[in-house]
Every structure is written in structure tokens, then in C-alpha cells.
Design an enzyme around this catalytic site. Structure first.
Site, short mmCIF file in Angstrom:
data_model
loop_
_atom_site.label_atom_id
_atom_site.label_comp_id
_atom_site.label_asym_id
_atom_site.label_seq_id
_atom_site.Cartn_x
_atom_site.Cartn_y
_atom_site.Cartn_z
N ALA A 15 51.84 50.70 53.62
CA ALA A 15 50.70 49.81 53.85
C ALA A 15 50.42 48.95 52.63
O ALA A 15 50.12 47.75 52.75
CB ALA A 15 49.47 50.61 54.24
N TYR A 18 52.95 46.18 52.58
CA TYR A 18 52.63 45.14 53.57
C TYR A 18 51.49 44.27 53.06
O TYR A 18 51.49 43.04 53.22
CB TYR A 18 52.24 45.74 54.91
CG TYR A 18 53.31 46.63 55.52
CD1 TYR A 18 54.66 46.35 55.40
CD2 TYR A 18 52.94 47.78 56.22
CE1 TYR A 18 55.63 47.17 55.95
CE2 TYR A 18 53.90 48.61 56.78
CZ TYR A 18 55.24 48.30 56.64
OH TYR A 18 56.18 49.13 57.20
N ARG A 34 45.64 29.16 46.99
CA ARG A 34 45.95 28.98 45.56
C ARG A 34 44.77 28.34 44.83
O ARG A 34 44.43 28.73 43.71
CB ARG A 34 47.21 28.14 45.39
CG ARG A 34 48.47 28.85 45.83
CD ARG A 34 49.73 28.08 45.44
NE ARG A 34 49.83 26.76 46.03
CZ ARG A 34 50.33 26.50 47.24
NH1 ARG A 34 50.79 27.49 47.99
NH2 ARG A 34 50.40 25.27 47.68
N GLU A 71 39.68 33.63 53.42
CA GLU A 71 40.77 32.65 53.46
C GLU A 71 42.05 33.27 54.01
O GLU A 71 42.77 32.64 54.78
CB GLU A 71 41.02 32.06 52.07
CG GLU A 71 42.11 31.00 52.04
CD GLU A 71 41.81 29.81 52.94
OE1 GLU A 71 42.70 29.41 53.72
OE2 GLU A 71 40.70 29.26 52.86
#
Length: 124
Positions: A15, A18, A34, A71
Site C-alpha cells: 500500500a 502504491y 507541482r 488536488e
């Protein structure tokens, strides 16, 4: 019935891998991520140096991480919508607009937190 797979510490390690892949994908593929990461990097020392208490520092830093979190979710939503094709569909536009609105709200929340903490410091 549960899906067979790794359990215990192996599942946790997988996990984490990932999750790291997701962060790398956001950094590589999303200009907004970014830019927001740059903002987080610039404001982190401000939170640490000027946050009046440990709790305030934690809340200031958490609010910055919250922007990145929203985001990433927005980018994931956009990726799923784009996966199904590039035809223009009102539901696709609505989903993307709502994801964008969530990012804007995260910025408002962060701004409110920063204003609240530093208004006390500045005696406003």
C-alpha cells in the site's frame, strides 16, 4: 468474500508503494500539483518558525497538506473521466468542474486557517 492477496505487513508495504506511485504520478503529470507543492515547500518554514504553538504549527502544516490531498483526488477524478474518451459530455464537464471547485475550497479553508492563526499573532 474478500479478495485474496497480501496480508499483514506485506499489505502495508504494498500500500505504501502504491501511495508513493500516486504521488510520483501527480508530480509527473499534473502542473497544478507541482505548483501547489512549491507553495507548500515555501510556506512550511513559515508555519514552523512563526506558528505560535505546536498545535498551531500542526494545523498550519495540515492545511497545506490538505491542498495537496484535494488536488490528488481532483487529478484522479480527471484521469478517470479522461479514460473514457475525449468526447465532450456535460457530466464529464460537471465532474471536472466539481473537482476544481473542491481544490478552490481547500485553498479557502487553508487561507482561513492561516488568517486565523496569524491574526492572533499580529493582534488583528
Amino acid at each position: 468474500m474478500a479478495k485474496p492477496g497480501a496480508t499483514g505487513i506485506t499489505r502495508i508495504i504494498n500500500a505504501a508503494g502504491y501511495s508513493w506511485s500516486g504521488i510520483k504520478a501527480a508530480y509527473t503529470n499534473e502542473a497544478a500539483f507541482r505548483q501547489e507543492l512549491g507553495l507548500v515547500i515555501m510556506l512550511t518554514p513559515v508555519a514552523i518558525i512563526f506558528g505560535p504553538s505546536v498545535a498551531d504549527k500542526a494545523v498550519l502544516l495540515a492545511s497545506l497538506i490538505f491542498i495537496l490531498l484535494v488536488e490528488i483526488l481532483n487529478s484522479a477524478l480527471e484521469a478517470v473521466v479522461d479514460r473514457f474518451g475525449n468526447e465532450i459530455h456535460p457530466l464529464s464537464g460537471r465532474a471536472k468542474d466539481m473537482g476544481s471547485a473542491a481544490v478552490l475550497m481547500a485553498f479557502f479553508i487553508t487561507g482561513l486557517i492561516w488568517f486565523s492563526v496569524f491574526s492572533e499573532v499580529l493582534g488583528l
